[in-house]
Design an enzyme around this catalytic site. Sequence first.
Site, mmCIF file in Angstrom:
data_model
loop_
_atom_site.group_PDB
_atom_site.id
_atom_site.type_symbol
_atom_site.label_atom_id
_atom_site.label_comp_id
_atom_site.label_asym_id
_atom_site.label_seq_id
_atom_site.Cartn_x
_atom_site.Cartn_y
_atom_site.Cartn_z
ATOM 1 N N LYS A 109 0.834 -1.208 0.000
ATOM 2 C CA LYS A 109 0.000 0.000 0.000
ATOM 3 C C LYS A 109 0.871 1.261 0.000
ATOM 4 C CE LYS A 109 -2.897 3.122 0.404
ATOM 5 N NZ LYS A 109 -4.268 3.420 0.572
ATOM 6 N N CYS A 117 -3.231 11.069 1.392
ATOM 7 C CA CYS A 117 -2.665 9.743 1.099
ATOM 8 C C CYS A 117 -1.277 9.866 0.479
ATOM 9 C CB CYS A 117 -3.585 8.998 0.138
ATOM 10 S SG CYS A 117 -5.282 8.990 0.699
#
Length: 407
Positions: A207, A261
Site C-alpha cells: 500500500k 494519502c
Amino acid sequence: MIKNKSKITIMGLGYIGLPTASILATKGHQVLGVDVNSKAVDTINKGEIHIVEPDLDILVKSAVNSGQLKAAMKPEKADVFFLCVPTPFHDDMSANLDYIEAATKSIAPLVEKGNLVVLESTSPPLTTRFVGDIIDKHAGLSAGEDYYLVHAPERVLPGNILKEAVGNDRVIGGINKESAMAAKTFYESFVTGEIYLTDDVTAEMSKLVENTSRDVQIAFANELSIISDKLNIDVYELIDLANKHPRVDILQPGPGVGGHCIAVDPWFIVDKFPEETRLIRSAREVNLNKPNYVVEKVAAKANKFKKPVIGCLGLAYKANIDDLRESPSVEIYHKLTEKNIGEVIACEPNIPVGLHEKTGIKNFPLDEVLDKSDILVLLVDNKEFKEINYGAINEKVIIDTKGLWRK
Ligand code: SAJ
C-alpha cells in the site's frame, strides 16, 4: 468459520469505514459502525451522511432503512472487526498510530476465538503485529491461532469510492496463511476484483509503495515543468510527445501534491529507513516545494502591476471534489496573501460561496473572480474551469499550473 451473513463491527466511519459498512450491510451482513464523533453517529443513524462522496448518501440511506446498518460510539461483539481509522503523521513525519491503538484497545476485550480482525487503515510496516499484540494481551488470545488477523489495505480513489471498493483488486496480508485464507473467503462476499494473498508486512508495504510510486512519478513531472519553464517550452507538449514512446508513461505536473494519502504515505517509509530512502525523500521535497515555485512565478508577474487582483481558481486538492486537506492550492493562496503583492481572491466551485471555516478563505463566485482579476492562477482542473470562454480572459495574465487552457 466466517459466515456469508456475519455480524460486523467497523471502527471509524470516515471515507473508508462508512462506504465499507454500507456496502457490507446491503450484502446482508449485520453491521455496526463505530465512531468517536457523536454528530457523525447521529447523522448516519438518520440515514444521512457527514462526508461528500458520490452516491454514498443513497447507499447509506438504504442500509440504515433496512435495519442492517447502525452507528454507535461503542463497539459490540462481532464475527468480523474492521479497523478503518486515520493514520496521520507527527511533526517529525513518523506515523501517528494513536487512533489505531485506541480503536484496537476498544475492540480487544470483545474479540473471541474464530473471529476475523482486519486492519484496513494505511499503516507503516509491522502495524498489523502491533494490533495483534494489543488484542492478545487484552483478550488472552493468540493472533493467527485463536483468531484470524490480516492487513487488507484500502485502495479506493476519493470521488469513485463505491465503485472501487467493490471492483478493485485487493491485497490481503495475513499474520499467517489461515488468516489470509479466512479473510479472502470473507472479502469474496463483496469484492468482485481479484484477491491476492501475502503476508502482513508485504501487504503493509504494498500500500505504501503504491502511493509512493505515484508521488515519485509526479515529482518527476513537476521537476520537468520547472526545467521546461527555463527552456520556455510547453511541459505538457513535452510529456505528450515523450509518452508516445511505447514504454514511457509520465504523469502530469501540477501545483504540488495534496490529499491525505500520497502526500503522507511516503513519509512512513522514509521514517523507518532514513538512510535508504534518498529518492523517495527527494521526490517528496520536490512536490512539497512546488507551491513555493508557483508563488514565485505569480510574484514575478505581479511586479508588472501596482496592486494587482490575483484570482486563484481552485482550492481543493484535486478536481471536482470538496476535499481541502493538504491542498497545495490552499497553501498557495495563503502564501500569496502573506506576500502582500496584491489582493488575492479565490473560487472553488465545489464548496459554498462565502467564508470557509477551516481555511479562513473567502470563496467567491467564478464570474466575480474572472471579472475582477488581473492575474488568473489556475490551480485545479475543475470541470467549471474547462468551460470558461478563453476569449473572455485572454487579456489577463494567466498562470495555468494544470495545462487546462493550453491552446
Ligand atoms: N496529481 C498530480 N499529477 C498527476 C496525478 C495526480 O499532480 O498526474 C496530484 C493530484 O492533483 C493530487 C494528488 O496528486 O493533488 C493525489 O491525487 P490522486 O488522484 O493521484 O490520488 P488520491 O490521493 O486522491 O488517492 C490515492 C490513490 N492512490 C493511487 O492512485 C496509487 C488511491 O487509489 C488510494 O486509495 C488513496 O490514495 C489512499 O487512500 O491511499
